[in-house]
Design an enzyme around this catalytic site. Structure first.
Site, PDB file in Angstrom:
ATOM      1  N   ASP A 134      -9.133 -85.060 -51.836  1.00 17.46           N
ATOM      2  CA  ASP A 134      -8.810 -85.198 -50.325  1.00 17.46           C
ATOM      3  C   ASP A 134      -7.440 -85.175 -49.960  1.00 17.46           C
ATOM      4  OD1 ASP A 134      -9.572 -85.632 -47.564  1.00 17.46           O
ATOM      5  OD2 ASP A 134      -9.952 -87.792 -47.673  1.00 17.46           O
ATOM      6  N   HIS A 163      -4.821 -76.495 -48.504  1.00 20.49           N
ATOM      7  CA  HIS A 163      -6.095 -76.050 -49.201  1.00 20.49           C
ATOM      8  C   HIS A 163      -5.688 -74.976 -50.460  1.00 20.49           C
ATOM      9  CE1 HIS A 163      -8.148 -78.136 -46.572  1.00 20.49           C
ATOM     10  NE2 HIS A 163      -8.280 -77.337 -45.487  1.00 20.49           N
ATOM     11  N   LEU A 193     -16.985 -78.171 -71.449  1.00 19.37           N
ATOM     12  CA  LEU A 193     -16.705 -79.023 -70.026  1.00 19.37           C
ATOM     13  C   LEU A 193     -17.677 -78.225 -68.978  1.00 19.37           C
ATOM     14  CD1 LEU A 193     -15.257 -81.286 -68.304  1.00 19.37           C
ATOM     15  CD2 LEU A 193     -13.778 -79.262 -67.573  1.00 19.37           C
TER      16      LEU A 193
HETATM   17  C1  IPE Z   1     -14.634 -85.250 -48.056  1.00 15.12           C
HETATM   18  O1  IPE Z   1     -13.211 -85.235 -47.548  1.00 15.12           O
HETATM   19  C2  IPE Z   1     -14.748 -83.860 -48.472  1.00 15.12           C
HETATM   20  C3  IPE Z   1     -13.943 -83.282 -49.477  1.00 15.12           C
HETATM   21  C4  IPE Z   1     -13.140 -83.724 -50.120  1.00 15.12           C
HETATM   22  C5  IPE Z   1     -14.863 -81.933 -49.763  1.00 15.12           C
HETATM   23  P1  IPE Z   1     -12.930 -85.321 -45.697  1.00 15.12           P
HETATM   24  O2  IPE Z   1     -11.652 -84.908 -45.646  1.00 15.12           O
HETATM   25  O3  IPE Z   1     -14.164 -84.079 -45.407  1.00 15.12           O
HETATM   26  O4  IPE Z   1     -13.700 -86.566 -45.454  1.00 15.12           O
HETATM   27  P2  IPE Z   1     -13.602 -87.785 -44.196  1.00 15.12           P
HETATM   28  O5  IPE Z   1     -13.837 -86.867 -43.025  1.00 15.12           O
HETATM   29  O6  IPE Z   1     -12.035 -87.995 -44.331  1.00 15.12           O
HETATM   30  O7  IPE Z   1     -14.471 -88.879 -44.405  1.00 15.12           O
HETATM   31  C1  IPE Z   2      -9.788 -82.125 -48.599  1.00 18.19           C
HETATM   32  O1  IPE Z   2      -8.646 -82.152 -47.804  1.00 18.19           O
HETATM   33  C2  IPE Z   2     -10.253 -80.665 -48.574  1.00 18.19           C
HETATM   34  C3  IPE Z   2     -11.513 -80.605 -47.894  1.00 18.19           C
HETATM   35  C4  IPE Z   2     -12.259 -81.579 -47.243  1.00 18.19           C
HETATM   36  C5  IPE Z   2     -12.069 -78.973 -47.874  1.00 18.19           C
HETATM   37  P1  IPE Z   2      -8.490 -82.296 -46.288  1.00 18.19           P
HETATM   38  O2  IPE Z   2      -8.669 -81.008 -45.627  1.00 18.19           O
HETATM   39  O3  IPE Z   2      -9.517 -83.236 -45.937  1.00 18.19           O
HETATM   40  O4  IPE Z   2      -7.035 -82.926 -45.913  1.00 18.19           O
HETATM   41  P2  IPE Z   2      -6.749 -84.106 -44.847  1.00 18.19           P
HETATM   42  O5  IPE Z   2      -7.442 -85.166 -45.523  1.00 18.19           O
HETATM   43  O6  IPE Z   2      -6.974 -83.561 -43.608  1.00 18.19           O
HETATM   44  O7  IPE Z   2      -5.222 -84.479 -45.205  1.00 18.19           O
HETATM   45 MG    MG Z   3      -9.854 -84.971 -45.687  1.00 15.80          MG
END
Ligand code: IPE
Ligand code: IPE
Ligand code: MG
Length: 254
Positions: free
Chosen positions: A34, A51, A145
């Site tokens: 995240d 990303h 792995l």
């Molecule tokens: C969780 O992250 C999903 C992934 C890392 C793929 P999100 O950014 O979607 O989660 P929330 O919305 O903060 O809970």
């Molecule tokens: C995690 O990073 C990747 C996915 C959920 C696909 P985020 O896109 O959720 O990044 P933040 O949480 O908005 O910073």
């Molecule tokens: Mg996120």
């Protein structure tokens, strides 16, 4: 922070530092990757740049897991709720499997990595699914792995699907409701055949599980770090492993 990190090191650092390689290495590590969006925003970049940087980090962390002797690395890459995001962002994310595997598949094969996937194939575009299916096929006889991508994955969806499968077995007369065991349930989960995660790492400072591996995390140790996923280094990873090694896992016992 630098000084603390010095405590945590394994074979590449000086002998007087804590050697995580002599402690218990978790078999299965799951990661909620995240913070990509915030990483980009902090730099004045569009979210998708985060990303892309996050994708690049997958390689480094996979190799670190491999070197540590971790057997399974499950990476939460796209949740069933992430479809709520703007279409441009979703479209960008759906291009990443192809780019990642295009760049890394040969190296993964060379390192004996097996690719797997958890999540619903339904709804994923062809250009995202095909390279993954090819990767799974090309690495299916590897013995190193297990790199398990959770893509279009949601814990509730997984449990609901499992419940439906069990109901169908019952209605076909193969199983009686009173005979149902945890093993029957595990056999119809998308993680079937894999042990539960020993350690969950979530980056970016969020303290929640966001619909990830709800059944499997019953006794998983959790490690939260403020590092955003694109800046989560192998040193952060070592720190999480060292933290895990200090936990007493009781599983309800004493
Ligand atoms: C969780 O992250 C999903 C992934 C890392 C793929 P999100 O950014 O979607 O989660 P929330 O919305 O903060 O809970
Ligand atoms: C995690 O990073 C990747 C996915 C959920 C696909 P985020 O896109 O959720 O990044 P933040 O949480 O908005 O910073
Ligand atoms: Mg996120």
């Amino acid at each position: 922070m630098k000084e603390r990190l010095n405590l945590w090191f394994g074979k590449t650092k000086q002998a007087d530092r804590v050697d995580i390689t002599s402690g218990k290495i978790p078999k299965h590590v799951a990661v909620i990757m995240d913070g990509n969006g915030r990483w980009a925003r902090k730099r004045g970049l569009p979210r998708v740049a985060g990303h892309h940087q996050g994708m690049k980090n997958v390689k480094q962390i996979t190799m670190t897991a491999n070197d540590l002797g971790i057997e399974i690395l499950t990476l939460y890459a796209f949740s069933t709720e992430n479809w709520k995001r703007p279409k441009d962002e979703v479209d960008f994310l759906m291009k990443l499997p192809q780019e990642f595997l295009g760049l890394e598949i040969e190296e993964l094969i060379k390192n004996n990595v097996q690719i797997r996937m958890m999540g619903s194939r339904e709804g994923l575009p062809e250009h995202a699914l095909r390279p993954i299916e090819e990767g799974i096929e090309r690495t299916k006889n590897n013995t190193g792995l297990i790199l398990n991508f959770a893509l279009n994955y949601g814990g509730r969806k997984e449990l609901l699907y499992a419940a439906k499968q069990l109901c169908e077995s019952v209605s076909r007369g193969e199983l009686k409701p009173e005979e149902l065991t945890e093993e029957h349930m595990e056999a119809v989960l998308q993680s079937s055949g894999l042990p539960d995660p020993d350690l969950l790492i979530r980056t970016s400072g969020e303290l929640r599980v966001s619909n990830f591996m709800l059944w499997q995390m019953a006794y998983t140790e959790m490690w939260f770090t403020d590092a955003l996923w694109p800046e989560f280094t192998k040193e952060h990873f070592y720190e999480a492993i060292a933290g895990y090694q200090q936990r007493a896992r009781r599983f309800g016992g004493i």
